[in-house]
Scaffold this active site. Structure first.
Site, short mmCIF file in Angstrom:
data_model
loop_
_atom_site.label_atom_id
_atom_site.label_comp_id
_atom_site.label_asym_id
_atom_site.label_seq_id
_atom_site.Cartn_x
_atom_site.Cartn_y
_atom_site.Cartn_z
N LYS A 1 -27.16 -0.95 -35.49
CA LYS A 1 -27.24 -0.71 -36.93
C LYS A 1 -28.63 -1.04 -37.47
CE LYS A 1 -23.07 0.85 -37.37
NZ LYS A 1 -22.84 2.28 -37.70
N ILE B 1 -15.57 -3.29 -45.73
CA ILE B 1 -14.94 -2.21 -46.50
C ILE B 1 -13.51 -2.02 -46.03
CG2 ILE B 1 -15.12 0.20 -47.23
CD1 ILE B 1 -17.50 -1.53 -48.09
N THR C 1 -11.35 -0.03 -44.85
CA THR C 1 -11.04 1.18 -44.09
C THR C 1 -10.24 0.75 -42.87
OG1 THR C 1 -13.02 0.96 -42.74
CG2 THR C 1 -13.23 2.22 -44.79
N TYR D 1 -23.56 -3.93 -31.52
CA TYR D 1 -23.28 -3.35 -32.84
C TYR D 1 -24.36 -3.66 -33.87
CZ TYR D 1 -20.77 -2.08 -37.08
OH TYR D 1 -20.41 -1.51 -38.29
#
Length: 284
Positions: free
Chosen positions: A179, A208, A210, A175
């Protein structure tokens, strides 16, 4: 004149990935534009597309698999057939709690590269693109120059064959690497987009609120993430609208001299870590 029309030609906004950040950005940017929402999930498209139509926006939905060049090319062509593609926002991604290593690299890295390729073909002069990366990419140690160059410039269809990926075996490592590579791909793509009179940048969100962010907070790394938030300058979790506001700036005319760069929107987490306020190795 139809919604999103300018001089008889509609302005088209493409948002790929309709999770929390994608939906917030679509709402922030939709006025006066035809909105193309794209996602792998038909259920998500039905939910978000229906909500935006209910609020009066002109919305077209399409399924897409960002790891497939053919699928991304079809999306780009369909968007261009609707009018002038003036804004493209790529938010689709998978996190370590959602997917294994191969899926993360296929969606988060190859998918970004393919979107940059295919929408470079159709972006209108004066248009702007935006990739949602992650603050995780800022925690990567410096790569050898030859590796960074290869990640930035290798043709997309050959990208995942680079030798460097043999050493990346876990989702937790894939990951941040993907990125960080997003930052490099955007930097390299800015020249090609610039040849069309367009700009492209990335945003690296922090933690965040989400559905993906909440999954991460509930996962194995949740304690470390909460420590990062507590040590940050803002001391809070971000909202999708924090990202939408930053996106509006980078997509708009006030950012006309900004391209090929990454905007860190993390509430100060990376600053806290990089200055020693928080030691990730010890959690304090």
């Amino acid at each position: 004149m139809t919604a999103g029309a300018e001089g008889g030609v509609r302005k088209v906004l493409v948002v790929i990935g309709v999770g929390g950040m994608g939906e917030a950005i679509a709402r922030r940017q939709a006025t006066g534009r035809t909105v193309v929402l794209a996602d792998f999930s038909e259920q998500a498209l039905e939910r978000v597309g229906g909500a935006l139509r209910g609020d009066g926006f002109e919305v077209v939905t399409r399924t897409v698999d960002v790891s497939s060049r053919a699928s991304v090319a079809e999306l780009a062509d369909a968007a261009a057939a609707l009018g002038r593609v003036t804004q493209v926002v790529h938010t689709a991604g998978l996190s370590p709690v959602q997917a294994p290593r191969d899926a993360i690299l296929a969606v988060d890295l190859l998918g970004t590269a393919l979107v940059l390729d295919e929408f470079e073909r159709v972006i209108a002069p004066g248009g702007a693109g935006l990739v949602i990366a992650s603050m995780a990419g800022h925690f990567m140690p410096p790569l050898p120059p030859e590796v960074a160059h290869a990640l930035a410039t290798t043709p997309s269809d050959e990208l995942l064959s680079l030798p460097v990926f043999a050493s990346i075996t876990e989702a937790a490592a894939a990951y941040p690497f993907a990125k960080h590579a997003n930052h490099l791909r955007v930097r390299a793509a800015s020249s090609a987009w610039g040849a069309r009179g367009a700009r492209v940048n990335s945003i690296s969100p922090g933690v965040i609120s989400t559905p993906m962010g909440q999954q991460e907070l509930a996962g194995e790394s949740g304690g470390q993430m909460r420590a990062m938030i507590a040590a940050s300058g803002t001391g809070r979790v971000g909202t999708p609208y924090d990202i939408a506001d930053a996106a509006a700036f980078l997509l708009g005319p006030d950012a006309s001299f900004i391209t090929g760069t990454d905007l860190l929107v993390d509430g100060g987490v990376v600053a806290a870590v990089s200055t020693g306020r928080l030691d990730l190795r010890g959690g304090q």
